[in-house]
Design an enzyme around this catalytic site. Structure first.
Site, PDB file in Angstrom:
ATOM      1  N   LYS A   1       0.750 -18.673  -8.140  1.00 20.03           N
ATOM      2  CA  LYS A   1      -0.468 -18.894  -8.168  1.00 20.03           C
ATOM      3  C   LYS A   1      -1.153 -17.579  -8.701  1.00 20.03           C
ATOM      4  CE  LYS A   1      -4.334 -18.318  -6.108  1.00 20.03           C
ATOM      5  NZ  LYS A   1      -5.444 -18.150  -7.277  1.00 20.03           N
TER       6      LYS A   1
ATOM      7  N   GLU B   1       2.166  -7.345   0.305  1.00 19.49           N
ATOM      8  CA  GLU B   1       1.781  -6.107  -0.031  1.00 19.49           C
ATOM      9  C   GLU B   1       0.242  -6.228  -0.007  1.00 19.49           C
ATOM     10  OE1 GLU B   1       1.921  -2.945  -3.429  1.00 19.49           O
ATOM     11  OE2 GLU B   1       3.494  -4.501  -3.533  1.00 19.49           O
TER      12      GLU B   1
ATOM     13  N   CYS C   1      -3.956  -0.743  -5.513  1.00 18.37           N
ATOM     14  CA  CYS C   1      -3.775  -0.828  -4.095  1.00 18.37           C
ATOM     15  C   CYS C   1      -3.038   0.536  -3.773  1.00 18.37           C
ATOM     16  CB  CYS C   1      -3.039  -1.796  -3.628  1.00 18.37           C
ATOM     17  SG  CYS C   1      -1.196  -1.940  -4.654  1.00 18.37           S
TER      18      CYS C   1
ATOM     19  N   GLU D   1     -11.303   0.184   2.382  1.00 22.59           N
ATOM     20  CA  GLU D   1     -10.773   0.311   0.820  1.00 22.59           C
ATOM     21  C   GLU D   1     -11.819  -0.183   0.003  1.00 22.59           C
ATOM     22  OE1 GLU D   1      -6.750  -1.034  -1.516  1.00 22.59           O
ATOM     23  OE2 GLU D   1      -7.667  -2.571  -0.229  1.00 22.59           O
TER      24      GLU D   1
END
Length: 498
Positions: free
Chosen positions: A186, A262, A296, A394
């Site tokens: 997906k 992750e 990331c 983040e």
């Protein structure tokens, strides 16, 4: 589309895709219209799949796994398909880069580099398919021999993000396939085109039907159905830590499926006074601005030795001012558009928070008007303290926070002062200093006097709240296997009952 010009043209009309099921496209679904974040014009039409479509894709993957059409092949035969895929990717690299740029907003030159990396992933995956093996134990005595087998885990669900749609897909799919597993993917509904095109390429390369399937649509509908699906044996998810937690809960509530995660990062770049400061400044600007900071492993926390901090921050600021921000289809662009409207608003919100909390903007700090699309200037904050939002959360944008240290211990403490542990970088000419920091910083990847370097031979993954498991290389293939012990007895049994 003339690739000899300095700027590629937009498509005349959006390209319509089906979803990929059991070796071919399927249509007949409502469509999601994706507009290019760099231009604001429609570029693709993507199906809005349903939970029933997920069921059909998982059923196809299950049939293909159980009939051994892929898992039953030799490693050599699987390697052949993966190598042919790499060859076909090379032939269609320009097309893939074009659609990646249109849907994501990244510069076309960067997209081409990522397609090259994807090709390398399939080549490494082909080699890994041939090298995957178990073990043997000839130490159990004369009457017993032991074997350790590595077997494919089964049906893998793969959920990929919008920041590196094709690169992250290809850091996983070749290794999943090398292990003998089947897969249901997906992609983000924002960036589905290249994931679907890969289905065409794999089929042409000789991958049997049902091994690779793609269901498109929202995370709330399609992603949730996958995380809860009782017939998916393993789920690999790349995205935010918050959604990663939701995957853990969904797995616990369904079939306790194996997870590979992750997740987020708040990655340090530690610069010592003895470093090559010109190289370090360039790497710092690159590390936070690459892919507009929507990465990331972006180096979002600069930790610099106090004696050089003022000068080094100015060097970084000067580098950032020279970065070419602009049209993603322009060959000279270095930083393109922010991929989604929601992410653009998030980044702008952090720019406001940073100033409100007392940090100082050395450069950037604003949105840029390019006549269409969403663009933000690469930004450097100084005077940041560890309690500030821009220091701890983040941001996922081109926003760098600067801190100062006096000793190696203090540098390591600042680097580890985060819930995350995905990546880090250290800059020093002193090998003792560099390796001390590299060994003590708790992160899955460390770069010494380099930034975002390496290839798919090396494992990827995080410590702490940055995730579970490893991707790429032989570690990545093993991640998608189960280990089975087999004991083989020799000779006559010593009877328990006489």
């Amino acid at each position: 589309m003339d690739q000899t010009t300095r700027r590629l043209s937009l498509p005349e009309s959006p390209r319509e895709f089906g979803f990929w099921l059991d070796g071919s496209y399927r249509g007949g679904r409502a469509l999601f219209e994706r507009a290019s974040p760099g231009h604001g014009v429609p570029v693709t039409l993507i199906p809005k799949c349903t939970p029933e479509d997920v069921n059909a894709a998982v059923a196809a993957a299950r049939r293909a796994f159980e009939d051994r059409s892929w898992a039953g092949l030799s490693g050599s035969d699987r390697a052949g398909v993966l190598q042919r895929t790499a060859d076909l990717l090379r032939q269609r690299a320009g097309e893939l880069a074009y659609w990646e740029t249109l849907e994501n907003g990244k510069p076309i030159a960067q997209a081409r580099g990522e397609i090259n990396h994807a090709i390398s992933c399939f080549e490494v995956g082909a080699g890994a398919a041939r090298l995957l093996h178990g073990d043997s134990f000839n130490s159990l005595g004369d009457g017993l021999f032991g074997m350790v087998l590595r077997e494919p885990v089964g049906v893998v669900g793969l959920i990929t993000p919008w920041n590196f749609p094709f690169l992250i897909l290809c850091e996983r799919v070749p290794f999943i396939l090398a292990s003998g597993c089947t897969v249901v993917v997906k992609p983000s509904e924002m960036t589905s085109a290249t994931t679907l095109i890969l289905g065409e390429i794999l089929a042409e390369a000789g991958l049997p039907k049902g091994i690779y399937n793609v269901v498109t649509g929202s995370g709330r509908t399609v992603g949730q159905a996958m995380t809860e699906h009782p017939d998916i044996d393993m789920l690999s998810f790349t995205g935010s830590t918050a959604v990663g937690r939701a995957c853990v809960h969904a797995s616990a509530d369904s079939n306790l499926k194996k997870l590979g995660l992750e997740l987020g990062g708040k990655n340090p770049i530690v610069v010592f006074a003895d470093a090559d400061l010109d190289d370090a400044a360039d790497a710092t600007a690159f590390g936070i601005s690459f892919n507009t900071g929507q990465c990331c492993v972006s180096s979002s926390r600069l930790i610099v030795e106090r004696g050089i901090a003022d000068r080094f921050e100015e060097m970084v600021a000067e580098k950032m001012k020279k970065i070419r921000v602009g049209d993603p289809l322009d060959e000279t662009t270095q930083v393109g558009a922010i991929t989604t409207d929601a992410q653009n608003e998030t980044i702008l919100g952090y720019l406001e928070k940073g100033t409100a909390e007392g940090a100082k903007v050395l450069t950037g700090g604003t949105a840029l008007d390019m006549g269409g699309g969403s663009y933000i200037a690469p930004t450097l904050f100084t005077g940041v303290t560890p309690d500030m939002s821009i220091a701890r959360e983040e941001i996922f944008g081109p926003v760098l926070s600067s801190f100062r240290f006096d000793t190696v211990d203090e540098a390591v403490k600042l680097a580890n002062d985060t819930a995350y542990g995905l990546a880090g970088s250290v800059w020093s000419r002193n090998i003792d200093t560099a390796l001390t920091v590299a060994r003590r910083v708790r992160a899955g990847r460390l770069w010494v006097n380099c930034m975002l370097a390496g290839g798919p031979e090396m494992p990827l993954g995080g410590f702490k709240q940055s995730g579970w498991g490893r991707e790429a290389g032989t570690y990545g293939v093993e991640e998608y296997t189960q280990v089975k012990s087999v004991h083989v007895a020799f000779g006559k049994r010593n009877h328990w009952v006489e």
